[in-house]
Design a protein around this motif. Structure first.
Motif, PDB file in Angstrom:
ATOM      1  N   LEU A  66       0.828  -1.202   0.000  1.00  0.00           N
ATOM      2  CA  LEU A  66       0.000   0.000   0.000  1.00  0.00           C
ATOM      3  C   LEU A  66       0.863   1.254   0.000  1.00  0.00           C
ATOM      4  CD1 LEU A  66      -2.754  -1.149   2.504  1.00  0.00           C
ATOM      5  CD2 LEU A  66      -2.983  -0.871   0.038  1.00  0.00           C
ATOM      6  N   TRP A  67       1.937   1.252   0.788  1.00  0.00           N
ATOM      7  CA  TRP A  67       2.851   2.401   0.774  1.00  0.00           C
ATOM      8  C   TRP A  67       3.499   2.564  -0.602  1.00  0.00           C
ATOM      9  CZ3 TRP A  67       8.099   1.564  -0.140  1.00  0.00           C
ATOM     10  CH2 TRP A  67       8.906   2.697  -0.066  1.00  0.00           C
ATOM     11  N   LEU A  68       3.928   1.464  -1.190  1.00  0.00           N
ATOM     12  CA  LEU A  68       4.564   1.531  -2.507  1.00  0.00           C
ATOM     13  C   LEU A  68       3.585   2.034  -3.563  1.00  0.00           C
ATOM     14  CD1 LEU A  68       7.110   0.968  -4.155  1.00  0.00           C
ATOM     15  CD2 LEU A  68       6.295  -1.379  -4.482  1.00  0.00           C
ATOM     16  N   ALA A  69       2.316   1.674  -3.434  1.00  0.00           N
ATOM     17  CA  ALA A  69       1.310   2.152  -4.386  1.00  0.00           C
ATOM     18  C   ALA A  69       1.143   3.667  -4.288  1.00  0.00           C
ATOM     19  CB  ALA A  69      -0.022   1.456  -4.133  1.00  0.00           C
ATOM     20  N   THR A  70       1.144   4.211  -3.061  1.00  0.00           N
ATOM     21  CA  THR A  70       1.032   5.668  -2.921  1.00  0.00           C
ATOM     22  C   THR A  70       2.250   6.376  -3.519  1.00  0.00           C
ATOM     23  OG1 THR A  70       2.030   5.614  -0.698  1.00  0.00           O
ATOM     24  CG2 THR A  70      -0.356   5.408  -0.840  1.00  0.00           C
ATOM     25  N   VAL A  71       3.441   5.804  -3.325  1.00  0.00           N
ATOM     26  CA  VAL A  71       4.655   6.413  -3.880  1.00  0.00           C
ATOM     27  C   VAL A  71       4.621   6.386  -5.406  1.00  0.00           C
ATOM     28  CG1 VAL A  71       7.162   6.215  -4.047  1.00  0.00           C
ATOM     29  CG2 VAL A  71       6.031   5.892  -1.844  1.00  0.00           C
ATOM     30  N   LEU A  72       4.216   5.269  -5.975  1.00  0.00           N
ATOM     31  CA  LEU A  72       4.172   5.156  -7.437  1.00  0.00           C
ATOM     32  C   LEU A  72       3.117   6.085  -8.029  1.00  0.00           C
ATOM     33  CD1 LEU A  72       4.603   1.296  -7.908  1.00  0.00           C
ATOM     34  CD2 LEU A  72       6.319   3.104  -8.178  1.00  0.00           C
ATOM     35  N   ILE A  73       2.002   6.248  -7.330  1.00  0.00           N
ATOM     36  CA  ILE A  73       0.974   7.175  -7.808  1.00  0.00           C
ATOM     37  C   ILE A  73       1.519   8.601  -7.837  1.00  0.00           C
ATOM     38  CG2 ILE A  73      -1.201   8.269  -7.145  1.00  0.00           C
ATOM     39  CD1 ILE A  73      -2.232   5.562  -6.327  1.00  0.00           C
ATOM     40  N   GLY A  74       2.266   8.963  -6.779  1.00  0.00           N
ATOM     41  CA  GLY A  74       2.847  10.292  -6.751  1.00  0.00           C
ATOM     42  C   GLY A  74       3.875  10.505  -7.843  1.00  0.00           C
ATOM     43  N   LEU A  75       4.712   9.498  -8.104  1.00  0.00           N
ATOM     44  CA  LEU A  75       5.716   9.627  -9.158  1.00  0.00           C
ATOM     45  C   LEU A  75       5.090   9.673 -10.540  1.00  0.00           C
ATOM     46  CD1 LEU A  75       8.458   7.170  -7.818  1.00  0.00           C
ATOM     47  CD2 LEU A  75       8.502   9.679  -7.790  1.00  0.00           C
ATOM     48  N   ARG A  76       3.937   9.054 -10.700  1.00  0.00           N
ATOM     49  CA  ARG A  76       3.285   9.065 -12.008  1.00  0.00           C
ATOM     50  C   ARG A  76       2.509  10.362 -12.235  1.00  0.00           C
ATOM     51  NH1 ARG A  76      -1.741   5.167 -13.023  1.00  0.00           N
ATOM     52  NH2 ARG A  76      -2.598   6.778 -11.658  1.00  0.00           N
ATOM     53  N   ASN A  77       1.766  10.827 -11.229  1.00  0.00           N
ATOM     54  CA  ASN A  77       0.893  11.975 -11.414  1.00  0.00           C
ATOM     55  C   ASN A  77       1.598  13.306 -11.201  1.00  0.00           C
ATOM     56  OD1 ASN A  77      -1.180  10.165 -11.901  1.00  0.00           O
ATOM     57  ND2 ASN A  77      -1.916  10.194  -9.793  1.00  0.00           N
ATOM     58  N   GLN A  78       2.473  13.378 -10.217  1.00  0.00           N
ATOM     59  CA  GLN A  78       3.167  14.638  -9.924  1.00  0.00           C
ATOM     60  C   GLN A  78       4.616  14.343  -9.515  1.00  0.00           C
ATOM     61  OE1 GLN A  78       0.710  16.438  -6.920  1.00  0.00           O
ATOM     62  NE2 GLN A  78       1.143  14.838  -5.409  1.00  0.00           N
ATOM     63  N   PRO A  79       5.438  13.960 -10.469  1.00  0.00           N
ATOM     64  CA  PRO A  79       6.813  13.561 -10.134  1.00  0.00           C
ATOM     65  C   PRO A  79       7.632  14.679  -9.509  1.00  0.00           C
ATOM     66  CG  PRO A  79       6.526  13.798 -12.512  1.00  0.00           C
ATOM     67  CD  PRO A  79       5.168  13.879 -11.910  1.00  0.00           C
ATOM     68  N   THR A  80       7.437  15.922  -9.958  1.00  0.00           N
ATOM     69  CA  THR A  80       8.232  17.031  -9.418  1.00  0.00           C
ATOM     70  C   THR A  80       7.930  17.253  -7.940  1.00  0.00           C
ATOM     71  OG1 THR A  80       8.211  18.088 -11.596  1.00  0.00           O
ATOM     72  CG2 THR A  80       8.831  19.453  -9.699  1.00  0.00           C
ATOM     73  N   ILE A  81       6.651  17.268  -7.592  1.00  0.00           N
ATOM     74  CA  ILE A  81       6.266  17.490  -6.193  1.00  0.00           C
ATOM     75  C   ILE A  81       6.699  16.314  -5.321  1.00  0.00           C
ATOM     76  CG2 ILE A  81       4.320  17.830  -4.638  1.00  0.00           C
ATOM     77  CD1 ILE A  81       2.856  19.219  -6.893  1.00  0.00           C
TER      78      ILE A  81
END
Length: 227
Positions: A109-124
């Motif tokens: 679940l933690w890895l899914a949140t990280v991957l979502i962030g890298l896909r949708n808003q990589p800079t932030i």
């Protein structure tokens, strides 16, 4: 008489069937189904009110794009809460005292949140590794520290849930053993230790519910950072 206090956290077998499998399946059988026969019953309405209130509190600060996680995290909240509470009954097994299971829930679940962030808003998402206004000489050190803290998050999730439940079960076991040991010595001392055991049991009921909520709340905070 158990040779080791931690033997109670080992998954025993019944007819060559691991009891952890039964413990994981029980919560899904005791929840009230949304059928027409019990749609307006008090247990079903109380269950629906609890899910609605807890989901609203958890997902209130999260962006609408993260609300698609509501069903999964709400189901996981109820699952963990029921498992924790069932583990307080005698002759039962608590799967959430196993670090392997808690890490098995936390890491994906933690890895899914990280991957979502890298896909949708990589800079932030990558910007979280370096706080704004950091002096130039400290940039490499802070990046390493923030990266380590990022990878420690799922371990902290699993260890927190395991440690709190394990400590509570051990205390209950020790105090109940002490109550039986002093029963033949002094009734006043027995009544005092039994009173402490009752109070500790009430506390463990609260801990079982709070720890499940904290587990989901921290996951929602990780989700909030990446949505």
């Amino acid at each position: 008489m158990m040779n080791n206090l931690f033997d109670q956290f080992a998954s025993s077998t019944l007819f060559f069937i691991p009891l952890i499998i039964i413990a994981l399946l029980v919560p899904w059988f005791i929840l009230m189904p949304a059928t027409k026969a019990c749609l307006y019953s008090r247990p079903t309405m109380l269950q629906a009110w609890f899910l609605k209130t807890s989901t609203k509190q958890i997902f209130l600060p999260i962006n609408p794009s993260g609300h698609k996680w509501a069903f999964m995290l709400s189901s996981l909240l109820v699952f963990l809460m029921v498992i924790n509470l069932l583990g307080l009954f005698p002759y039962t097994f608590t799967p959430t005292t196993q670090l392997s299971m808690n890490l098995g829930l936390a890491i994906p679940l933690w890895l899914a949140t990280v991957l979502i962030g890298l896909r949708n808003q990589p800079t932030i998402s990558l910007g979280h590794l370096l706080p704004e206004g950091t002096p130039t000489p400290l940039i490499p050190i802070l990046i390493v520290i923030e990266t380590i803290s990022l990878f420690i998050r799922p371990i902290a999730l699993g260890v927190r849930l395991t440690a709190n439940l394990t400590a509570g079960h051990l205390l209950m076991h020790l105090i109940s053993s002490a109550t039986l040991a002093v029963m033949s010595i002094s009734m006043m001392l027995t009544s005092m230790t039994f009173t402490v055991l009752i109070l500790l049991t009430i506390l463990e009921v609260a801990v079982a519910m709070i720890q499940a909520y904290v587990f989901i709340l921290l996951l929602s905070l990780y989700l909030q950072e990446n949505t």
